[in-house]
Design a protein around this motif. Sequence first.
Motif, PDB file in Angstrom:
ATOM      1  N   LEU A 122       0.828  -1.211   0.000  1.00  0.00           N
ATOM      2  CA  LEU A 122       0.000   0.000   0.000  1.00  0.00           C
ATOM      3  C   LEU A 122       0.861   1.260   0.000  1.00  0.00           C
ATOM      4  N   THR A 123       1.956   1.230   0.759  1.00  0.00           N
ATOM      5  CA  THR A 123       2.876   2.372   0.780  1.00  0.00           C
ATOM      6  C   THR A 123       3.516   2.564  -0.595  1.00  0.00           C
ATOM      7  N   LEU A 178       2.324   1.587  -3.484  1.00  0.00           N
ATOM      8  CA  LEU A 178       1.293   2.057  -4.410  1.00  0.00           C
ATOM      9  C   LEU A 178       1.048   3.556  -4.237  1.00  0.00           C
ATOM     10  N   ALA A 179       0.962   4.008  -2.994  1.00  0.00           N
ATOM     11  CA  ALA A 179       0.756   5.444  -2.739  1.00  0.00           C
ATOM     12  C   ALA A 179       1.925   6.261  -3.294  1.00  0.00           C
ATOM     13  N   LEU A 180       3.150   5.798  -3.067  1.00  0.00           N
ATOM     14  CA  LEU A 180       4.317   6.519  -3.590  1.00  0.00           C
ATOM     15  C   LEU A 180       4.345   6.488  -5.115  1.00  0.00           C
ATOM     16  N   LEU A 220       1.711   6.314  -7.112  1.00  0.00           N
ATOM     17  CA  LEU A 220       0.686   7.242  -7.588  1.00  0.00           C
ATOM     18  C   LEU A 220       1.134   8.687  -7.414  1.00  0.00           C
ATOM     19  N   LEU A 221       1.811   8.977  -6.314  1.00  0.00           N
ATOM     20  CA  LEU A 221       2.376  10.325  -6.137  1.00  0.00           C
ATOM     21  C   LEU A 221       3.438  10.611  -7.192  1.00  0.00           C
ATOM     22  N   THR A 241       7.628   6.377 -10.717  1.00  0.00           N
ATOM     23  CA  THR A 241       6.389   5.611 -10.608  1.00  0.00           C
ATOM     24  C   THR A 241       6.614   4.111 -10.782  1.00  0.00           C
ATOM     25  N   ALA A 298       4.763  -2.687  -5.447  1.00  0.00           N
ATOM     26  CA  ALA A 298       3.397  -2.908  -4.957  1.00  0.00           C
ATOM     27  C   ALA A 298       2.843  -4.230  -5.485  1.00  0.00           C
TER      28      ALA A 298
END
Length: 121
Positions: free
Chosen positions: A13-14, A16-18, A20-21, A30, A37
């Motif tokens: 999850l971390t 994936l968040a990074l 997407l950022l 990316t 992820a």
Amino acid sequence: MVLKRGFFLLLGLTALALGLLGIVLPLLPTVPFILLAAFCFARSSERLHMWLMTHPWFADALTQWQQQGAIRKGLKRKAMLISALSFSISIMLVPIIWVKGLLLIMALILIWYLKRIPEIE
């Protein structure tokens, strides 16, 4: 086993968040975060892994990476071009010389890494 699954889920999850950022922030790559992820979700959550593997933005690249250990030539060029452009802009905007040097080193390492990834014609 539950602790291991939880660790991979949290890491996935971390990542994936990074990732997407990283689509909107120039210094975060990316692709490596999305690959991480996918790796983590494969070990923790079948539902999230399937979601990521079928997502319209990431499915083709992840499937090619998983099956062939390579990415399309056009995607690789695009990643290198966008990375070089975003790092160049960041280097021009940053007023501190040692930060400019650090950004240049990071850009060179990223470009070197991307060049080493095998291509699909």
